[in-house]
Scaffold this motif. Structure first.
Motif, PDB file in Angstrom:
ATOM      1  N   MET A   1       2.472  -4.820   5.311  1.00 16.50           N
ATOM      2  CA  MET A   1       1.947  -5.663   4.179  1.00 16.50           C
ATOM      3  C   MET A   1       1.505  -6.867   4.596  1.00 16.50           C
ATOM      4  O   MET A   1       1.438  -7.494   5.699  1.00 16.50           O
TER       5      MET A   1
ATOM      6  N   ALA B   1      -7.111  -9.368  -1.016  1.00 14.76           N
ATOM      7  CA  ALA B   1      -6.012  -8.885  -2.164  1.00 14.76           C
ATOM      8  C   ALA B   1      -6.887  -8.128  -3.134  1.00 14.76           C
ATOM      9  O   ALA B   1      -7.585  -8.644  -3.863  1.00 14.76           O
ATOM     10  N   THR B   2      -5.981  -7.093  -3.568  1.00 15.12           N
ATOM     11  CA  THR B   2      -6.357  -6.430  -4.909  1.00 15.12           C
ATOM     12  C   THR B   2      -5.089  -6.214  -5.722  1.00 15.12           C
ATOM     13  O   THR B   2      -4.158  -6.025  -5.263  1.00 15.12           O
TER      14      THR B   2
ATOM     15  N   PRO C   1      -3.026  -4.381  -8.465  1.00 13.51           N
ATOM     16  CA  PRO C   1      -1.912  -4.869  -8.721  1.00 13.51           C
ATOM     17  C   PRO C   1      -1.002  -4.756  -7.458  1.00 13.51           C
ATOM     18  O   PRO C   1       0.282  -5.224  -7.722  1.00 13.51           O
ATOM     19  N   HIS C   2      -1.564  -4.930  -6.679  1.00 17.47           N
ATOM     20  CA  HIS C   2      -0.765  -5.006  -4.957  1.00 17.47           C
ATOM     21  C   HIS C   2      -0.397  -6.363  -4.455  1.00 17.47           C
ATOM     22  O   HIS C   2      -0.415  -6.537  -3.363  1.00 17.47           O
ATOM     23  N   VAL C   3      -0.530  -7.503  -5.429  1.00 18.85           N
ATOM     24  CA  VAL C   3      -0.434  -8.595  -5.218  1.00 18.85           C
ATOM     25  C   VAL C   3       0.919  -9.039  -5.867  1.00 18.85           C
ATOM     26  O   VAL C   3       1.348  -9.005  -7.012  1.00 18.85           O
TER      27      VAL C   3
ATOM     28  N   LEU D   1      11.335  -5.827  -0.987  1.00 25.27           N
ATOM     29  CA  LEU D   1       9.913  -5.004  -0.757  1.00 25.27           C
ATOM     30  C   LEU D   1      10.063  -3.790  -0.133  1.00 25.27           C
ATOM     31  O   LEU D   1       9.012  -2.904   0.079  1.00 25.27           O
TER      32      LEU D   1
ATOM     33  N   CYS E   1       9.091  -2.544  -6.856  1.00 34.34           N
ATOM     34  CA  CYS E   1       8.715  -1.921  -8.093  1.00 34.34           C
ATOM     35  C   CYS E   1       9.832  -1.700  -9.265  1.00 34.34           C
ATOM     36  O   CYS E   1       9.921  -2.160 -10.366  1.00 34.34           O
TER      37      CYS E   1
END
Length: 131
Positions: A8, A57-58, A60-62, A119, A125
């Motif tokens: 990550m 960073a994009t 919804p991956h933050v 994580l 999630c």
């Protein structure tokens, strides 16, 4: 460091005088833990948005991991970013968030050591879904 080893990207977003903060980063020997380092005079909704725009960073991956509700988690939520709050009993400035902790976009951990477990293997999630 374990989070970065999981593949990550790790971004340090800190507030304060750039020269002083860079000195602290160097003194702690943690520069290599981060893919990007952003130091701003003050962390707020606007500076958080600018950091997102400037980096790789994009959504919804933050996710924002922080110990300050007002400087870390609040600005992240205002920018549609999920938060992982690790309260440390610090400043009185940060003690006015108890009603907001029930937010479905925030996970509260007791210690930073819990982060890699959250994580790993998609439990991140699922943790948000259970809130």
């Amino acid at each position: 460091q374990r989070v970065k080893q999981m593949g990550m990207r790790v971004i340090l977003f800190s507030a304060g005088d750039d020269l002083i903060q860079q000195g602290k980063i160097n003194a702690l020997g943690i520069r290599s833990y981060f893919d990007e380092i952003h130091i701003v005079p003050s962390k707020n909704e606007e500076s958080f948005r600018a950091m997102l725009s400037a980096g790789k960073a994009t959504l919804p991956h933050v996710v924002m991991v922080g110990n300050s509700w007002n400087s870390d988690i609040g600005p992240a939520l205002a920018n549609q970013v999920k938060g992982i709050f690790i309260p440390n009993g610090g400043w009185v400035y940060d003690n006015n968030h108890s009603a907001e902790i029930d937010n479905k976009n925030v996970i509260v951990l007791q210690d930073l050591s819990e982060l890699s477990d959250i994580l790993q293997h998609g439990t991140f999630c699922k943790s948000f879904e259970s809130h």
